[in-house]
Write a protein that holds these residues in place. Structure first.
Motif, mmCIF file in Angstrom:
data_model
loop_
_atom_site.group_PDB
_atom_site.id
_atom_site.type_symbol
_atom_site.label_atom_id
_atom_site.label_comp_id
_atom_site.label_asym_id
_atom_site.label_seq_id
_atom_site.Cartn_x
_atom_site.Cartn_y
_atom_site.Cartn_z
ATOM 1 N N MET A 140 -23.131 12.817 -39.878
ATOM 2 C CA MET A 140 -22.426 12.309 -38.723
ATOM 3 C C MET A 140 -20.930 12.545 -38.859
ATOM 4 S SD MET A 140 -23.492 11.055 -36.062
ATOM 5 C CE MET A 140 -22.514 10.848 -34.657
ATOM 6 N N THR A 141 -20.425 12.445 -40.065
ATOM 7 C CA THR A 141 -19.000 12.660 -40.285
ATOM 8 C C THR A 141 -18.612 14.097 -39.965
ATOM 9 O OG1 THR A 141 -19.016 10.976 -41.999
ATOM 10 C CG2 THR A 141 -17.156 12.464 -41.966
ATOM 11 N N ILE A 142 -19.480 15.039 -40.282
ATOM 12 C CA ILE A 142 -19.190 16.442 -39.983
ATOM 13 C C ILE A 142 -19.071 16.638 -38.479
ATOM 14 C CG2 ILE A 142 -20.121 18.772 -40.110
ATOM 15 C CD1 ILE A 142 -21.406 17.951 -42.781
ATOM 16 N N TRP A 196 -18.233 13.501 -27.232
ATOM 17 C CA TRP A 196 -18.269 12.688 -28.449
ATOM 18 C C TRP A 196 -18.589 11.236 -28.098
ATOM 19 C CZ3 TRP A 196 -14.716 8.700 -29.302
ATOM 20 C CH2 TRP A 196 -14.903 8.026 -30.500
ATOM 21 N N PHE A 197 -17.916 10.695 -27.074
ATOM 22 C CA PHE A 197 -18.136 9.312 -26.679
ATOM 23 C C PHE A 197 -19.586 9.091 -26.241
ATOM 24 C CE2 PHE A 197 -17.930 5.837 -23.538
ATOM 25 C CZ PHE A 197 -17.434 4.839 -24.360
ATOM 26 N N ASN A 198 -20.101 9.995 -25.420
ATOM 27 C CA ASN A 198 -21.471 9.897 -24.941
ATOM 28 C C ASN A 198 -22.462 9.990 -26.103
ATOM 29 O OD1 ASN A 198 -23.472 9.653 -23.054
ATOM 30 N ND2 ASN A 198 -23.467 11.806 -22.489
ATOM 31 N N PHE A 199 -22.198 10.897 -27.017
ATOM 32 C CA PHE A 199 -23.057 11.056 -28.184
ATOM 33 C C PHE A 199 -23.085 9.786 -29.025
ATOM 34 C CE2 PHE A 199 -24.111 12.455 -32.462
ATOM 35 C CZ PHE A 199 -25.205 13.265 -32.227
ATOM 36 N N GLU A 200 -21.932 9.156 -29.247
ATOM 37 C CA GLU A 200 -21.870 7.920 -30.037
ATOM 38 C C GLU A 200 -22.630 6.788 -29.354
ATOM 39 O OE1 GLU A 200 -20.568 7.197 -33.042
ATOM 40 O OE2 GLU A 200 -19.957 9.272 -33.365
ATOM 41 N N TRP A 257 -25.171 6.988 -27.118
ATOM 42 C CA TRP A 257 -26.613 7.222 -27.144
ATOM 43 C C TRP A 257 -27.167 7.165 -28.563
ATOM 44 C CZ3 TRP A 257 -29.701 6.291 -23.441
ATOM 45 C CH2 TRP A 257 -29.245 6.369 -22.138
ATOM 46 N N ARG A 258 -26.368 7.506 -29.551
ATOM 47 C CA ARG A 258 -26.807 7.364 -30.940
ATOM 48 C C ARG A 258 -27.057 5.890 -31.261
ATOM 49 N NH1 ARG A 258 -23.434 6.179 -35.020
ATOM 50 N NH2 ARG A 258 -24.388 6.262 -37.056
ATOM 51 N N VAL A 289 -30.771 1.324 -32.138
ATOM 52 C CA VAL A 289 -31.230 -0.024 -31.802
ATOM 53 C C VAL A 289 -32.718 0.008 -31.443
ATOM 54 C CG1 VAL A 289 -31.057 -1.830 -30.047
ATOM 55 C CG2 VAL A 289 -29.002 -0.956 -31.145
ATOM 56 N N ILE A 290 -33.121 1.006 -30.675
ATOM 57 C CA ILE A 290 -34.531 1.114 -30.302
ATOM 58 C C ILE A 290 -35.408 1.343 -31.522
ATOM 59 C CG2 ILE A 290 -36.201 2.566 -29.084
ATOM 60 C CD1 ILE A 290 -34.067 2.887 -26.875
ATOM 61 N N ILE A 291 -34.951 2.181 -32.449
ATOM 62 C CA ILE A 291 -35.736 2.471 -33.662
ATOM 63 C C ILE A 291 -35.873 1.227 -34.527
ATOM 64 C CG2 ILE A 291 -35.669 3.713 -35.856
ATOM 65 C CD1 ILE A 291 -34.548 6.104 -34.303
#
Length: 69
Positions: free
Chosen positions: A1-3, A52-56, A58-59, A64-66
């Motif tokens: 994730m950092t990459i 980036w914001f959208n990805f964070e 939805w991640r 949370v779902i998992i």
């Protein structure tokens, strides 16, 4: 994730810096092509930040779902 964050950060810095530089060149020279390039680079910088914001977001939703119990 950092990459991923570093890649988006570098991409945003390059496109944002390029937009600022081409805007300064437009101010100095007065040529409209530089202004068009500055707008295009600014849009790409905004797109990178919004991606980036959208990805964070939805991640977090997927995590949370998992881990829901």
């Amino acid at each position: 994730m950092t990459i991923f964050r570093w890649i988006i950060g570098v991409l945003t810095a390059l496109t944002g810096g390029g937009a600022a530089l081409t805007f300064v060149i437009f101010i100095i020279s007065g040529t409209d092509e530089w202004l068009k390039l500055a707008h295009r680079l600014r849009r790409w910088a905004y797109a990178a930040v919004l991606f980036w914001f959208n990805f964070e977001i939805w991640r977090r939703v997927v995590l949370v779902i998992i881990h829901w119990k």
